[in-house]
Motif scaffolding. Structure first.
Motif, PDB file in Angstrom:
ATOM      1  N   UNK A 279       0.837  -1.203   0.000  1.00  0.00           N
ATOM      2  CA  UNK A 279       0.000   0.000   0.000  1.00  0.00           C
ATOM      3  C   UNK A 279       0.872   1.254   0.000  1.00  0.00           C
ATOM      4  N   UNK A 280       1.944   1.235   0.788  1.00  0.00           N
ATOM      5  CA  UNK A 280       2.878   2.371   0.826  1.00  0.00           C
ATOM      6  C   UNK A 280       3.537   2.565  -0.541  1.00  0.00           C
ATOM      7  N   UNK A 281       3.914   1.440  -1.173  1.00  0.00           N
ATOM      8  CA  UNK A 281       4.548   1.516  -2.487  1.00  0.00           C
ATOM      9  C   UNK A 281       3.591   2.116  -3.523  1.00  0.00           C
ATOM     10  N   UNK A 282       2.332   1.718  -3.473  1.00  0.00           N
ATOM     11  CA  UNK A 282       1.341   2.195  -4.438  1.00  0.00           C
ATOM     12  C   UNK A 282       1.048   3.681  -4.285  1.00  0.00           C
ATOM     13  N   UNK A 283       1.329   4.222  -3.118  1.00  0.00           N
ATOM     14  CA  UNK A 283       1.102   5.649  -2.883  1.00  0.00           C
ATOM     15  C   UNK A 283       2.265   6.512  -3.356  1.00  0.00           C
ATOM     16  N   UNK A 284       3.401   5.880  -3.690  1.00  0.00           N
ATOM     17  CA  UNK A 284       4.585   6.637  -4.118  1.00  0.00           C
ATOM     18  C   UNK A 284       4.354   7.266  -5.499  1.00  0.00           C
TER      19      UNK A 284
END
Length: 330
Positions: A279-284
């Protein structure tokens, strides 16, 4: 009587202790995860959209989390070879399956699958969605989806639509198109998507549903004509192409998708750690930009949400396969 009561208390105590120890062990397992290489198995070839998406996420997790991840391609049998490979491994989160729309149709298309996607795997996260574009060879007189439907109805079984193989998203989208509009056309499957695109460009076949990336340049150069996108709103990469809603076919909103699953029995704490990191990666911004370049949209969400999506997709495509009378070659 007192002895029996004591034994009951004793066993209940042991059970509660075991549950407590298990609950305490989960966070400990998650804290040490991953201590080794993570493998993500993709049921498609190198350079295909599922492979590209998976590598974008793997690279980001390597940079932001310091995780060591290898992406392994294992194409064949509508994703079941890749799924079977993951099921051979321990349920420890070190083997992840890239699960796709095509794989959700495999239970209806293949009669000899020895596992169930909705019970033998545990959902981690939905990673992306990508709508299709309906493209046609310029020799086809239709200039819109509505005109193509009218043409197909006036010439039943005369035109062909292609795909990169039986059970692929392009094939399934084409079958749903036939069912929803009542047209009759012949499906021509290929072993690989580039072959299908090549024969569409040279006029051997007439139209195809496809995710935009492989055909954007062909559309821009006029070698293929874009008739509609299967999205609720217009795509940034194809802003001049109308949606199926604008064309009067809202039931043809179709999105390809990809997410990650692990073998059932994988500790919830590990699934939670994977979900949080992805989820953190997708927000980058860098990941969102990489997705945009291939006309994909980041998804994200909880494991439960992705699990519900998988179940609904299995039900949906099973009905399409049944209603269309799709039979896999022996």
């Amino acid at each position: 009587m007192a002895t029996q009561t004591f034994r009951g208390i004793y066993w209940w105590g042991r059970l509660l202790l075991a549950v407590s120890l298990g609950a305490m062990a989960q966070p400990a397992v998650a804290q040490s995860y991953p201590s080794g290489m993570i493998r993500i198995v993709v049921g498609g070839g190198a350079g295909a959209p599922p492979d590209i998406i998976t590598r974008i996420i793997a690279n980001e997790l390597g940079q932001s989390e310091g995780w060591r991840i290898v992406v392994e391609n294992k194409p064949g049998a509508i994703g079941t070879l890749a799924a079977g490979e993951v099921l051979k491994q321990p349920a420890d989160g070190y083997s992840i399956l890239a699960f796709t729309l095509g794989a959700s149709a495999s239970p209806a298309l293949l009669s000899n699958i020895a596992f169930r996607h909705d019970t033998d795997f545990a959902p981690v996260i939905k990673v992306m969605t990508a709508h299709h574009v309906l493209v046609a060879n310029p020799s086809v007189s239709a200039k819109s989806m509505a005109e193509l439907v009218a043409l197909l109805k006036s010439q039943p079984d005369k035109l062909t639509f292609s795909s990169g193989g039986m059970g692929t998203p392009a094939h399934l989208a084409g079958e749903q198109f036939r069912l929803q509009t009542g047209v009759r056309a012949t499906h021509v499957p290929y072993r690989a998507l580039p072959q299908a695109i090549g024969d569409l460009v040279n006029g051997t076949n007439h139209y195809q549903f496809i995710t935009p990336l492989p055909v954007l340049d062909l559309i821009a150069s006029g070698k293929l004509r874009a008739l509609a996108v299967t999205a609720p709103t217009r795509m940034a990469a194809l802003k001049d192409v109308p949606t199926v809603v604008e064309e009067g076919f809202p039931e043809l909103i179709i999105a390809d998708w990809l997410g990650f699953v692990v073998k059932s029995g994988t500790p919830d704490a590990i699934i939670g750690k994977l979900n949080e990191a992805i989820n953190k990666a997708l927000a980058k911004a860098s990941v969102r930009e990489a997705f945009a370049k291939i006309a994909a949209e980041p998804a994200g969400g909880t494991p439960g949400e992705f699990g519900a999506h998988i179940k609904s997709q299995i039900a949906h495509w099973s009905k399409v396969v049944k209603d269309a009378g799709i039979k896999m070659p022996e």
